[in-house]
Design an enzyme around this catalytic site. Sequence first.
Site, PDB file in Angstrom:
ATOM      1  N   VAL A   1      -2.675 -22.039  24.498  1.00  0.00           N
ATOM      2  CA  VAL A   1      -3.107 -22.516  25.807  1.00  0.00           C
ATOM      3  C   VAL A   1      -3.895 -21.386  26.466  1.00  0.00           C
ATOM      4  O   VAL A   1      -3.457 -20.234  26.475  1.00  0.00           O
ATOM      5  CB  VAL A   1      -1.911 -22.903  26.686  1.00  0.00           C
ATOM      6  CG1 VAL A   1      -2.387 -23.449  28.036  1.00  0.00           C
ATOM      7  CG2 VAL A   1      -1.025 -23.925  25.984  1.00  0.00           C
ATOM      8  N   CYS A   2      -5.066 -21.711  26.991  1.00  0.00           N
ATOM      9  CA  CYS A   2      -5.874 -20.748  27.728  1.00  0.00           C
ATOM     10  C   CYS A   2      -6.140 -19.516  26.858  1.00  0.00           C
ATOM     11  O   CYS A   2      -6.506 -19.634  25.704  1.00  0.00           O
ATOM     12  CB  CYS A   2      -5.174 -20.406  29.040  1.00  0.00           C
ATOM     13  SG  CYS A   2      -6.194 -19.585  30.274  1.00  0.00           S
ATOM     14  N   THR A   3      -5.896 -18.323  27.390  1.00  0.00           N
ATOM     15  CA  THR A   3      -6.212 -17.098  26.648  1.00  0.00           C
ATOM     16  C   THR A   3      -5.166 -16.764  25.584  1.00  0.00           C
ATOM     17  O   THR A   3      -5.252 -15.705  24.953  1.00  0.00           O
ATOM     18  CB  THR A   3      -6.365 -15.898  27.607  1.00  0.00           C
ATOM     19  OG1 THR A   3      -5.214 -15.812  28.452  1.00  0.00           O
ATOM     20  CG2 THR A   3      -7.614 -16.066  28.461  1.00  0.00           C
TER      21      THR A   3
END
Length: 322
Positions: free
Chosen positions: A106-108
């Site tokens: 998720v995300c970074t």
Amino acid sequence: MPPRTVLVPLFDKVQSLDVTGPVEVFAGATLTTGSATGYRVRTASLDGAPVRTSSGLTLVPDHALAHAPAPHTLLVPGGQGTRRPDPRLIDWLRETAPRAERIVSVCTGAILLARAGLLDGRRATTHWAYCDTLARDHPAIQVDPDPIYVRDGNVATSAGVTAGIDLALALVEEDHGRDTALTIARHLVVFLRRPGNQAQFSAQLAAQTARREPLREVQQWITEHPDDDLSVDSLAARARLSPRHFARAFQAETGLTPGKYVERVRMEHARRLLEDTPDGVEEISRASGYGTPEAMRRAFLKTLGTPPAEYRRRFHAPHPAH
């Protein structure tokens, strides 16, 4: 099918929504399907100690990573803590992730997977603000900055924070069917149908907002009237500029030519109508400014690689009966 174990590694300055968003989806699936066939969500930190999220919340893990259960789905969150991660976490990912049936970020969190070499040779995405960094630091990865999530084999990466919910819903739909995923989406008051290839930004947000008022007004006019005459001559007249001056100024201030901006707005409008309405393809093609179904079909094939009818079949969500 026994419960699938979802393991979420935690670290200091993790983004709390990257963890809690998908966890709420998996927990909702377990409530809906029953504990015997749902998910067993577990969290773990390097030493089993509580971690402090980037927003100041404290998360207490279930395990130390060394003693965590073998995961069916390994879900790696992002956050500020991915900038200088503990090398032990990267080593653990490198060793453990290949044994999971699904690897999700998720995300970074994609940056952690990349550092562990788990994205080499794959297509992936991350939060739009870090796509350039991911591509620069890891040239073996095919970074796609546009979609809200990307699936490549058993590895799935998602964009910023809330995109983790979209991806988790897609995984639940895959595991337990559309009805279960739709029940969870309704409970969380989110859209089930945001497809992975939906852009992280709308056409308007993807382009810069013009500084000058006449050009901003033209941008808004295009958005509200995709079926109108949106030729450069017509738009220039609305901005009270010569066509040549308008075209130059529009591209300088928005980063897109007028034609490219119009193309993106029309595509976005047509996709929304295909997803959200029962309108026919001919009606949608006129309302979106394409004029004919064939013109819209060519635009969809060029941009999305799929015709409008197939796009609707995959992504149209019927309205629930009242």
